[in-house]
Design an enzyme around this catalytic site. Structure first.
Site, short mmCIF file in Angstrom:
data_model
loop_
_atom_site.label_atom_id
_atom_site.label_comp_id
_atom_site.label_asym_id
_atom_site.label_seq_id
_atom_site.Cartn_x
_atom_site.Cartn_y
_atom_site.Cartn_z
N HIS A 54 0.86 -1.19 0.00
CA HIS A 54 0.00 0.00 0.00
C HIS A 54 0.89 1.24 0.00
O HIS A 54 1.72 1.40 -0.87
CB HIS A 54 -0.95 -0.10 1.21
N HIS B 272 -2.25 -2.61 -9.49
CA HIS B 272 -3.23 -1.93 -8.64
C HIS B 272 -4.49 -2.79 -8.60
O HIS B 272 -4.88 -3.40 -9.58
CB HIS B 272 -3.58 -0.55 -9.20
N ASP C 216 2.73 5.31 -6.79
CA ASP C 216 3.99 5.24 -6.03
C ASP C 216 5.21 5.18 -6.91
O ASP C 216 6.34 5.34 -6.43
CB ASP C 216 3.95 4.03 -5.10
C1 SDX Z 1 -1.41 2.01 -3.39
O1 SDX Z 1 -6.14 0.62 -3.24
C2 SDX Z 1 -5.65 1.77 -3.50
O2 SDX Z 1 -6.34 2.63 -4.02
C3 SDX Z 1 -4.21 1.99 -3.08
C4 SDX Z 1 -3.56 3.28 -3.52
C5 SDX Z 1 -4.19 4.49 -2.83
O3 SDX Z 1 -4.07 5.60 -3.37
O4 SDX Z 1 -4.69 4.31 -1.68
O5 SDX Z 1 -3.70 3.45 -4.92
C6 SDX Z 1 -2.08 3.31 -3.14
O6 SDX Z 1 -1.35 1.21 -2.50
C7 SDX Z 1 -0.90 1.69 -4.76
C8 SDX Z 1 -0.27 0.26 -4.88
C9 SDX Z 1 1.14 0.30 -4.31
N1 SDX Z 1 1.70 -1.07 -4.16
C10 SDX Z 1 2.69 -1.49 -4.97
O7 SDX Z 1 3.16 -0.84 -5.91
C11 SDX Z 1 3.24 -2.87 -4.60
C12 SDX Z 1 3.35 -3.76 -5.86
N2 SDX Z 1 2.01 -4.06 -6.31
C13 SDX Z 1 1.41 -5.32 -5.89
O8 SDX Z 1 1.73 -5.69 -4.57
C14 SDX Z 1 -0.06 -5.45 -6.31
O9 SDX Z 1 -0.13 -5.02 -7.61
C15 SDX Z 1 -1.14 -4.74 -5.50
C16 SDX Z 1 -1.08 -5.08 -4.05
C17 SDX Z 1 -1.03 -3.25 -5.66
C18 SDX Z 1 -2.51 -5.19 -6.05
O10 SDX Z 1 -2.62 -6.55 -5.80
P1 SDX Z 1 -3.95 -7.39 -6.19
O11 SDX Z 1 -5.00 -6.50 -6.74
O12 SDX Z 1 -4.31 -8.26 -5.04
O13 SDX Z 1 -3.46 -8.24 -7.39
P2 SDX Z 1 -2.67 -9.59 -7.26
O14 SDX Z 1 -1.59 -9.47 -6.20
O15 SDX Z 1 -3.64 -10.71 -7.13
O16 SDX Z 1 -1.93 -9.66 -8.66
C19 SDX Z 1 -2.56 -10.21 -9.79
C20 SDX Z 1 -1.42 -10.89 -10.55
C21 SDX Z 1 -0.67 -11.93 -9.71
O17 SDX Z 1 -0.09 -12.85 -10.62
P3 SDX Z 1 -0.91 -14.29 -10.89
O18 SDX Z 1 -1.09 -14.94 -9.56
O19 SDX Z 1 -2.20 -13.88 -11.56
O20 SDX Z 1 0.03 -15.04 -11.83
O21 SDX Z 1 -0.43 -9.90 -10.90
C22 SDX Z 1 0.79 -10.20 -10.23
C23 SDX Z 1 0.47 -11.14 -9.08
O22 SDX Z 1 1.58 -11.96 -8.76
N3 SDX Z 1 1.32 -8.92 -9.75
C24 SDX Z 1 2.59 -8.54 -9.85
C25 SDX Z 1 2.63 -7.24 -9.33
N4 SDX Z 1 1.40 -6.87 -8.92
C26 SDX Z 1 0.59 -7.92 -9.17
N5 SDX Z 1 3.69 -9.18 -10.32
C27 SDX Z 1 4.84 -8.47 -10.27
N6 SDX Z 1 4.96 -7.21 -9.79
C28 SDX Z 1 3.88 -6.56 -9.31
N7 SDX Z 1 3.97 -5.31 -8.84
#
Ligand code: SDX
Length: 426
Positions: free
Chosen positions: A266, A307, A365
């Site tokens: 997050h 996201h 971010d």
């Molecule tokens: C913020 O919610 C909000 O509005 C938050 C925010 C706000 O203003 O409040 O926008 C602020 O928190 C932005 C996000 C910041 N976090 C990051 O940048 C961390 C990296 N991102 C991931 O951890 C992830 O993308 C999330 C947590 C942001 C979202 O996760 P989801 O929606 O639960 O999606 P997921 O983890 O299920 O991913 C779907 C797929 C998976 O692969 P499969 O299992 O389908 O094969 O995408 C992959 C994940 O492994 N994946 C990534 C990835 N993000 C998702 N793979 C590599 N790198 C990534 N960053």
């Protein structure tokens, strides 16, 4: 709410269950499942991927189109034409302020930026190297100890006072965290400066010489705060709402929001992006990190990408990418080694099937850290900056919930543990 219907038939339950469907002013319809408990059945939605936890009028996100609206106004236009103080008023009150309303709001905030003198020794309980988010969680929660006469949440004047105090004092506490970490004296806020100029003054000023905040840096700081001000029912805002639903005081609720924001998935991602870019170190190493991000055996994720809601560009990332270019150019820092790495990483990732298939785009971010670094903010303070920007959003959601009929948030579960068994005779 206009009412349509959904019908649910469940094996083992005789009659088909009629469920009301509500339409919002825009966005997906919602199915009201509250009656299911009386049928002895729950919905199941870990991570709340398909769950609307509340009705709200504050912020709207269209993840497919990359749209973000604060009370209907698109973030791109607000970033260009508005400022953080005006957006705070907009999020809290629902409409843009008149010239007089804005001036009065700013004046009110200015006259609440100081913290009680007894907050100062609070810092001495922390090691100098404490993560500033650990201090902020404590300090913001502790504010409730100083306003115990103004904590009746059903009193609108108390709610308004808490909103102003939180928006006004959190930047002061944030700057105090930084000063404490470097052994420098705390700077008193100044009422002759704008919100963002004052923040830079409290961060980088010192009692021995005049500090005049750079207009370029103040503008960049203000844009960062504005772009982080609210984002619908994200994890930290949902935490604030859940804490608020118990009747907890607003300072405790915002402290719980700061706690949730700290996680690297997050708000902690902006700090993690800088750490990642520094670890990559050179564009030649980007493919190695892209491979790691795709390797299911490797917990590494590309920080600043992906996201839960945006399955297109995060519009804030677009604004911040342009702002990063401008700030670095205006500061003569175009040779910042991290910017070309960030841009090449974005280019490669956006061409890679793995990221395309999963709609993984840069989020808010990804570029914010580059701007914060150019402003001179230490990396471990990045999430504190995010919390400072998000405070009006948290407070607006808390206020919206408390101002309307609400119930304590209490989810249920799918239980798969041991069923009833007697304690063994010894
Ligand atoms: C913020 O919610 C909000 O509005 C938050 C925010 C706000 O203003 O409040 O926008 C602020 O928190 C932005 C996000 C910041 N976090 C990051 O940048 C961390 C990296 N991102 C991931 O951890 C992830 O993308 C999330 C947590 C942001 C979202 O996760 P989801 O929606 O639960 O999606 P997921 O983890 O299920 O991913 C779907 C797929 C998976 O692969 P499969 O299992 O389908 O094969 O995408 C992959 C994940 O492994 N994946 C990534 C990835 N993000 C998702 N793979 C590599 N790198 C990534 N960053």
């Amino acid at each position: 709410m206009a009412e349509k219907k959904a019908q649910l038939s469940v094996d083992g339950i005789e009659e088909t269950i009629d469920l009301p469907v509500y339409e919002g002013s825009t966005g997906p319809d919602v199915v009201d499942v509250r009656s299911l408990t009386s049928k002895g059945i729950f919905t199941y939605d870990p991570g709340f991927m398909s769950t609307a936890s509340c009705e709200s009028k504050i912020t709207y996100i269209d993840g497919d189109k990359g749209v973000l609206l604060y009370r209907g106004y698109p973030i791109e236009q607000l970033a260009e034409k508005s400022d953080f103080m005006e957006c705070c008023f907009l999020l809290l009150n629902g409409e843009l302020p008149s010239v007089d309303e804005k001036a009065q709001f700013i004046d009110e905030i200015k006259h609440h930026t100081m913290v009680h003198e007894q907050i100062r020794p609070f810092f001495n309980g922390f090691p100098r190297h404490a993560h500033p988010m650990a201090i902020m969680i404590g300090a913001v929660g502790a504010l409730s100890a100083f306003y115990h006469n103004d904590l009746q949440i059903d009193n609108i004047e108390h709610r308004k006072a808490a909103a102003v105090r939180l928006i006004a004092k959190i930047p002061t506490l944030a700057a105090m965290c930084y000063k404490y970490s470097i052994g420098m004296p705390f700077m008193h806020p100044r009422n002759d400066l704008s919100f963002s100029e004052n923040f830079l003054y409290m961060m980088f000023g010192n009692p021995c010489e005049e500090y005049i905040p750079s207009p370029v840096l103040a503008d960049a700081m203000d844009k960062i705060f504005l772009l982080h001000a609210d984002h619908e029912q994200n994890a930290s805002t949902s935490t604030v709402r859940l804490a608020g639903s118990t009747g907890a005081n607003p300072y405790a609720c915002i402290s719980s929001g700061i706690t949730a924001l700290w996680g690297p998935s997050h708000g902690g991602a902006n700090e993690a992006v800088l750490t990642m870019l520094n670890e990559i170190g050179d564009v030649s190493r980007i493919p190695e990190f892209i491979d790691r991000a795709k390797d299911k055996e490797d917990p590494f994720k590309l920080m600043g990408f992906g996201h839960r809601v945006y399955k297109n560009f995060d519009p804030r990332a677009h604004v911040l990418r342009d702002a990063a270019n401008n700030v670095l150019e205006e500061l003569g820092l175009t040779n910042d080694p991290l910017l070309p790495i960030a841009k090449e990483l974005e280019r490669i990732a956006l061409e890679d099937e793995y990221f395309i298939e999963r709609n993984l785009y840069p989020n808010v971010d990804f570029y914010s850290g580059i701007i914060l670094k150019a402003i001179g903010i230490p990396t471990n303070l990045f999430t504190v900056i995010f919390a400072t920007g998000r405070t009006p959003g948290w407070v607006a959601h808390w206020h919206e919930m408390i101002s309307n009929p609400f119930k304590i948030g209490r989810p249920r579960q799918l239980y798969t543990g041991p069923t009833f068994r007697d304690y063994p005779d010894k």
